[in-house]
Design a protein around this motif. Structure first.
Motif, mmCIF file in Angstrom:
data_model
loop_
_atom_site.group_PDB
_atom_site.id
_atom_site.type_symbol
_atom_site.label_atom_id
_atom_site.label_comp_id
_atom_site.label_asym_id
_atom_site.label_seq_id
_atom_site.Cartn_x
_atom_site.Cartn_y
_atom_site.Cartn_z
ATOM 1 N N VAL A 84 8.485 -16.053 8.246
ATOM 2 C CA VAL A 84 9.362 -16.422 7.141
ATOM 3 C C VAL A 84 8.889 -17.747 6.562
ATOM 4 O O VAL A 84 8.662 -18.710 7.301
ATOM 5 N N GLU A 85 8.731 -17.771 5.249
ATOM 6 C CA GLU A 85 8.324 -18.991 4.557
ATOM 7 C C GLU A 85 9.249 -19.229 3.373
ATOM 8 O O GLU A 85 9.515 -18.310 2.594
ATOM 9 N N VAL A 86 9.747 -20.442 3.249
ATOM 10 C CA VAL A 86 10.665 -20.810 2.178
ATOM 11 C C VAL A 86 10.076 -21.986 1.412
ATOM 12 O O VAL A 86 9.636 -22.974 2.014
ATOM 13 N N LYS A 87 10.053 -21.870 0.088
ATOM 14 C CA LYS A 87 9.576 -22.947 -0.773
ATOM 15 C C LYS A 87 10.694 -23.373 -1.712
ATOM 16 O O LYS A 87 11.442 -22.543 -2.229
ATOM 17 N N ASN A 88 10.774 -24.690 -1.945
ATOM 18 C CA ASN A 88 11.792 -25.206 -2.846
ATOM 19 C C ASN A 88 11.328 -25.070 -4.296
ATOM 20 O O ASN A 88 10.195 -24.645 -4.554
ATOM 21 N N VAL A 93 6.857 -26.363 0.861
ATOM 22 C CA VAL A 93 7.328 -25.508 1.953
ATOM 23 C C VAL A 93 8.388 -26.257 2.747
ATOM 24 O O VAL A 93 8.127 -27.342 3.287
ATOM 25 N N VAL A 94 9.593 -25.687 2.809
ATOM 26 C CA VAL A 94 10.683 -26.297 3.575
ATOM 27 C C VAL A 94 10.909 -25.571 4.894
ATOM 28 O O VAL A 94 11.573 -26.104 5.785
ATOM 29 N N LEU A 95 10.360 -24.355 5.013
ATOM 30 C CA LEU A 95 10.484 -23.601 6.257
ATOM 31 C C LEU A 95 9.308 -22.646 6.376
ATOM 32 O O LEU A 95 8.993 -21.912 5.442
ATOM 33 N N SER A 96 8.655 -22.669 7.524
ATOM 34 C CA SER A 96 7.563 -21.743 7.813
ATOM 35 C C SER A 96 7.538 -21.524 9.321
ATOM 36 O O SER A 96 7.144 -22.409 10.079
ATOM 37 N N TRP A 97 7.972 -20.313 9.720
ATOM 38 C CA TRP A 97 8.143 -20.075 11.148
ATOM 39 C C TRP A 97 7.933 -18.604 11.471
ATOM 40 O O TRP A 97 8.210 -17.743 10.652
ATOM 41 N N GLN A 98 7.431 -18.362 12.673
ATOM 42 C CA GLN A 98 7.228 -17.000 13.162
ATOM 43 C C GLN A 98 8.414 -16.601 14.038
ATOM 44 O O GLN A 98 8.689 -17.246 15.043
ATOM 45 N N TYR A 99 9.104 -15.531 13.652
ATOM 46 C CA TYR A 99 10.267 -15.049 14.392
ATOM 47 C C TYR A 99 9.947 -13.702 15.037
ATOM 48 O O TYR A 99 8.856 -13.170 14.880
ATOM 49 N N ASP A 114 15.691 -22.582 -7.968
ATOM 50 C CA ASP A 114 15.249 -21.328 -7.359
ATOM 51 C C ASP A 114 14.403 -21.609 -6.123
ATOM 52 O O ASP A 114 13.382 -22.297 -6.208
ATOM 53 N N HIS A 115 14.828 -21.063 -4.998
ATOM 54 C CA HIS A 115 14.071 -21.171 -3.754
ATOM 55 C C HIS A 115 13.416 -19.818 -3.467
ATOM 56 O O HIS A 115 14.069 -18.780 -3.533
ATOM 57 N N GLN A 116 12.149 -19.854 -3.155
ATOM 58 C CA GLN A 116 11.395 -18.630 -2.881
ATOM 59 C C GLN A 116 11.366 -18.359 -1.383
ATOM 60 O O GLN A 116 10.925 -19.185 -0.599
ATOM 61 N N ILE A 117 11.853 -17.165 -1.006
ATOM 62 C CA ILE A 117 11.890 -16.746 0.396
ATOM 63 C C ILE A 117 10.917 -15.582 0.560
ATOM 64 O O ILE A 117 11.079 -14.539 -0.071
#
Length: 232
Positions: A84-88, A93-99, A114-117
């Protein structure tokens, strides 16, 4: 405001591909609680979540792998992971993690807009998924919808009157954040409109200049033609 639109899955290298499921009405109404979409190997699916400043966004997902033998989706996909990667709105990049195959991710929007998920699987590590299809169930919760009120009531020992009052306060705060966000949206829309109008104006001027120059060139060409034929 809860608004989303699917950008379509992209290859892990960045190449865009048609979306397996066209999501035109993603969370357009408050009654919609979630959705599912299909992605293939190395595909990435991105969404846009519009949120005000300092708003908590929670995403809950679950994956199901397509079984070619039974021609059904398996209830669970052990061993498969989702990145999951989230960009503001600024592209940071505000979040980048392997789940895992199912999980929950959370981030706070420190910048309104707009935040891109984006989500994609670690299919390259699983030979069983090679060339297969994956169904991803996704639920996005924003603002006061992220609060688990039964858990809050049990933890704080709230009465039947205190819990609805707390819910109303959270809703009022969410409405206030939305109202504070409206000037930002209006300013961004105004800037876009002015930019579009300016481009249309310059395009009209360019068309007019091209028509005038073309007309002059045609007149000179016709004059030279008639002079060469000794008609003038």
């Amino acid at each position: 405001m809860r608004q989303g639109r699917c950008l379509g899955p992209e290859a892990a290298g960045g190449d865009e591909a048609p979306c397996a499921l066209l999501l035109l009405l993603w969370l357009a109404f408050a009654s919609v609680q979630g959705l599912y979409f299909h992605i293939g190997e190395t595909e990435k699916c991105c969404f846009i979540e519009e949120s005000p400043n300092e708003t908590i966004v929670i995403g809950i997902y679950r994956t199901q792998l397509w079984d070619k033998q039974t021609e059904t989706f398996l209830p669970s996909t052990p061993g498969l992971g989702m990145h999951v990667e989230v960009k503001n709105p600024e592209g940071k990049v505000v979040l980048s993690w392997q789940y895992g195959s199912e999980g929950r991710f959370t981030f706070t929007s420190h910048t309104p807009g707009d935040h891109q998920i984006c989500l994609h699987s670690n299919s390259t590590r699983m030979t069983i998924f090679a060339g297969g299809k994956l169904r991803v169930h996704l639920d996005i919760q924003v603002g006061e919808h992220t609060n688990n009120y039964p858990e809050i009531a049990a933890k704080d020992k709230l009465t039947e009157l205190q819990l609805p009052a707390g819910q109303l306060l959270d809703q009022v705060e969410q409405i206030q954040e939305e109202q504070n966000y409206q000037p930002y949206r209006e300013e961004r829309f105004r800037m876009t409109s002015e930019s579009t109008n300016q481009r249309v104006l310059w395009w009209s001027i360019a068309q007019t200049i091209i028509l005038i120059l073309t007309g002059k060139w045609q007149m000179r060409h016709l004059k030279s033609f008639f002079e060469a034929k000794k008609l003038v």
